[in-house]
Design a protein around this motif. Structure first.
Motif, mmCIF file in Angstrom:
data_model
loop_
_atom_site.group_PDB
_atom_site.id
_atom_site.type_symbol
_atom_site.label_atom_id
_atom_site.label_comp_id
_atom_site.label_asym_id
_atom_site.label_seq_id
_atom_site.Cartn_x
_atom_site.Cartn_y
_atom_site.Cartn_z
ATOM 1 N N ALA A 279 0.822 -1.218 0.000
ATOM 2 C CA ALA A 279 0.000 0.000 0.000
ATOM 3 C C ALA A 279 0.853 1.263 0.000
ATOM 4 N N GLY A 280 2.161 1.109 0.118
ATOM 5 C CA GLY A 280 3.059 2.259 0.103
ATOM 6 C C GLY A 280 3.253 2.901 1.463
ATOM 7 N N TYR A 281 2.912 2.176 2.524
ATOM 8 C CA TYR A 281 3.077 2.729 3.865
ATOM 9 C C TYR A 281 4.503 2.552 4.386
ATOM 10 N N LEU A 282 5.262 1.699 3.721
ATOM 11 C CA LEU A 282 6.678 1.484 4.025
ATOM 12 C C LEU A 282 7.496 1.871 2.800
ATOM 13 N N PRO A 283 8.755 2.284 2.985
ATOM 14 C CA PRO A 283 9.567 2.641 1.822
ATOM 15 C C PRO A 283 9.834 1.430 0.938
ATOM 16 N N LYS A 284 9.949 1.665 -0.374
ATOM 17 C CA LYS A 284 10.180 0.575 -1.318
ATOM 18 C C LYS A 284 11.508 -0.128 -1.071
ATOM 19 N N ASP A 285 12.489 0.598 -0.494
ATOM 20 C CA ASP A 285 13.782 -0.011 -0.194
ATOM 21 C C ASP A 285 13.864 -0.411 1.279
ATOM 22 N N ALA A 286 12.723 -0.814 1.865
ATOM 23 C CA ALA A 286 12.654 -1.110 3.299
ATOM 24 C C ALA A 286 13.664 -2.162 3.734
ATOM 25 N N ALA A 287 13.952 -3.123 2.881
ATOM 26 C CA ALA A 287 14.848 -4.216 3.263
ATOM 27 C C ALA A 287 16.317 -3.840 3.172
ATOM 28 N N THR A 288 16.631 -2.778 2.461
ATOM 29 C CA THR A 288 18.043 -2.455 2.216
ATOM 30 C C THR A 288 18.455 -1.078 2.719
ATOM 31 N N ILE A 289 17.499 -0.246 3.103
ATOM 32 C CA ILE A 289 17.830 1.112 3.534
ATOM 33 C C ILE A 289 18.763 1.067 4.738
ATOM 34 N N LYS A 290 19.796 1.902 4.732
ATOM 35 C CA LYS A 290 20.787 1.895 5.807
ATOM 36 C C LYS A 290 20.584 3.032 6.806
ATOM 37 N N THR A 291 19.742 3.991 6.481
ATOM 38 C CA THR A 291 19.522 5.134 7.361
ATOM 39 C C THR A 291 18.714 4.713 8.585
ATOM 40 N N GLN A 292 19.128 5.175 9.764
ATOM 41 C CA GLN A 292 18.396 4.860 10.978
ATOM 42 C C GLN A 292 16.976 5.462 10.920
ATOM 43 N N PRO A 293 15.969 4.742 11.424
ATOM 44 C CA PRO A 293 14.593 5.252 11.374
ATOM 45 C C PRO A 293 14.443 6.646 11.971
ATOM 46 N N ASN A 294 15.107 6.929 13.080
ATOM 47 C CA ASN A 294 14.997 8.251 13.696
ATOM 48 C C ASN A 294 15.510 9.350 12.780
ATOM 49 N N ASP A 295 16.571 9.034 12.033
ATOM 50 C CA ASP A 295 17.126 10.026 11.121
ATOM 51 C C ASP A 295 16.154 10.333 9.985
#
Length: 512
Positions: A279-295
């Motif tokens: 549904a697009g509620y999570l980023p498309k690169d959710a499995a590989t993104i390296k940025t911390q969620p807080n950032d």
């Protein structure tokens, strides 16, 4: 504590399997719950009381650089410890990335090391190899502060009725919560009064996606040591039995160890997360993104993130995200062996020359407010200033002593509050902890050494599949069966059978 430091603290539990990896000339004891008990008592190093001042070497990993003023802080600590216990202290602060290697070398060479940090994952195996001193009698003699601080939590550390390490008495947290940006909630008129479970988040996420262009409703958590996205699913409730390789489902009174990844609750959790992803509620690169969620939240690119629950969770996440956050509790908190033991302090058998003196100093970290604050914050007037008796303001920048790892040392409840923290937070944390559910397996510590080959193989499979599944990036209907097939081939059924055997023995021995 910053989110990065908090995540690094969680990393310790997964990265510090140093004791189980290092060898030992002593091999007595094969099972910590029902088979042969460890014969180690550390008696050769216990006595050595003399008029000579003893130096206690305390080893621990540093999440940042080793402080340049560490010698000054040691001197300040020694002003307390010499008259109290006739001992000086050397703080062996090792950069986190070097910790495992350096301590393994020290243990192999019997280099002096009186007190060291370990964790619940390494504990059982280290005891079975006689690497840790039996502290039971030492605590009775010199550990009154430890007993007062930990109370019944100390019982969770028992292996065959004996204690070989003491858990740090950290602030209470557990379960899970979603924290969301209050400014966006107010702007969009989102009503959170009816949001009590994961299913209720669908409408919230849809509103944010439709009305906030360029903002992802939920930041992805996929890094080692980070919280799994499945923590948001309140119907998924279980005791990991320390490592998740064979778990106890909370609603099952049979005490049957099961494969989490085969349970209908796990499949339902993955289906929910995959639905959010598509549904697009999570980023498309959710499995590989390296940025911390807080950032990502701080940068205005995400609306919400996940955190451990607790009375101060919203305040902590407000500080971490740079904007006011609102919390909704989801998974219920539970006292388990993993959460109670967490990070622990042990006296290495072959590395101390005076276990009694080491215990005397360890006891002070649970009972002496001046010492615990010197270790964590340094010297008043040089590294911080006091705003009140219990509230401090650290000197900005690299002031010569930046540690602030209060979750790690002795009794966290004795540490100062940083300016801006909730002054009632400690009281609220105790109430929160007292109301947590207790797992029926609290105190059970499986010895994975008999199945270490299978554990390694299964973990390799988990590393291959878990992130993609738990970030919703793949269809669980297609991929989960493949995952479970490979888990079985790697030996997860053997792991579960061994865990069940040890759990049954532990239940019989403990009369539960």
């Amino acid at each position: 504590m910053s989110k990065k430091r908090k995540a690094a603290g969680l990393l310790l539990a997964s990265a510090m399997v140093l004791l189980s990896a290092c060898g030992s000339n002593n091999t007595a004891g094969t099972n910590n719950n029902g088979s042969a008990a460890s014969t180690n008592t550390g008696t050769a190093a216990v006595q050595t009381e003399s008029a000579e001042t003893y130096e206690v070497v305390m080893g621990f990993p540093m999440l940042g650089n080793t402080p340049k003023d560490i010698a000054e802080v040691e001197a300040a600590i020694n002003e307390i410890t010499v008259p109290k216990i006739n001992a000086t202290v050397k703080l062996m602060a090792v950069p986190f990335g070097q910790w495992n290697q350096q301590v393994n070398l020290m243990l192999a060479s019997s280099e002096k090391l009186d007190i060291m940090l370990t964790d619940f994952a390494a504990y059982s195996n280290a005891v079975s190899k006689n690497q840790l001193t039996d502290l039971t009698d030492l605590i009775d003699q010199y550990g009154e502060g430890i007993k007062t601080s930990l109370g019944s939590k100390l019982d969770a550390a028992k292996i065959n009725g004996r204690i070989y390490a003491t858990p740090s008495n950290k602030l209470a947290e557990g379960g899970s919560a979603i924290v969301m940006r209050k400014d966006i909630i107010d702007k969009l008129g989102i009503d959170l009064s009816a949001v009590t479970r994961a299913d209720d988040l669908d409408q919230v996420f849809q509103t944010v996606k439709e009305k906030e262009s360029g903002m992802t409703p939920l930041a992805s958590s996929n890094t080692l040591g980070g919280m799994s996205m499945t923590a948001l699913i309140d119907s998924l409730d279980y005791d990991t039995l320390t490592d998740g390789l064979g778990v106890l489902m909370t609603g099952d009174a049979s005490m049957k160890v099961v494969n989490l990844y085969e349970t209908p609750e796990y499949l339902a959790a993955l289906q929910k997360i995959h639905g959010w992803y598509t549904a697009g509620y999570l980023p498309k690169d959710a499995a590989t993104i390296k940025t911390q969620p807080n950032d990502v939240v701080r940068a205005g690119k995400a609306f919400a993130t996940i955190t451990s629950d607790g009375p101060t969770a919203a305040d902590k996440e407000t500080a971490n995200n740079g904007t006011e956050m609102v919390k909704i509790s989801l998974q219920k908190p539970m006292h388990t062996t993993q959460t109670v033991l967490g990070l622990m302090w042990a006296i290495p058998t072959n590395n101390t020359k005076n276990a009694a003196k080491a215990m005397e100093f360890l006891n002070l970290t649970y009972s002496d407010k001046d010492i615990i604050n010197l270790i964590n914050f340094g010297i008043e007037g040089k590294h911080y200033t006091k705003k009140s008796d219990d509230v401090i303001v650290p000197v900005e920048g690299d002031n010569g002593y930046v540690v602030r790892q209060s979750f790690m040392f002795g009794d966290t409840h004795l540490t100062y509050l940083l300016d801006g923290e909730n002054p009632q937070g400690r009281v609220e944390e105790k109430i929160f902890s007292d109301n947590m559910v207790q797992s029926k397996a609290l105190g059970f510590i499986p010895n994975m050494d008999p199945i270490k080959t299978e554990v390694s193989a299964v973990n390799n499979v988990i590393n291959q599949y878990k992130v993609a599944l738990e970030t919703g990036s793949v269809d669980p209907e297609k991929i989960l069966p493949q995952f479970n097939e490979k888990l079985k081939a790697a030996g997860i059924d053997k792991i579960i059978a061994e865990k069940q055997k040890q759990l049954d023995e532990w239940l019989a021995a403990s009369g539960k």
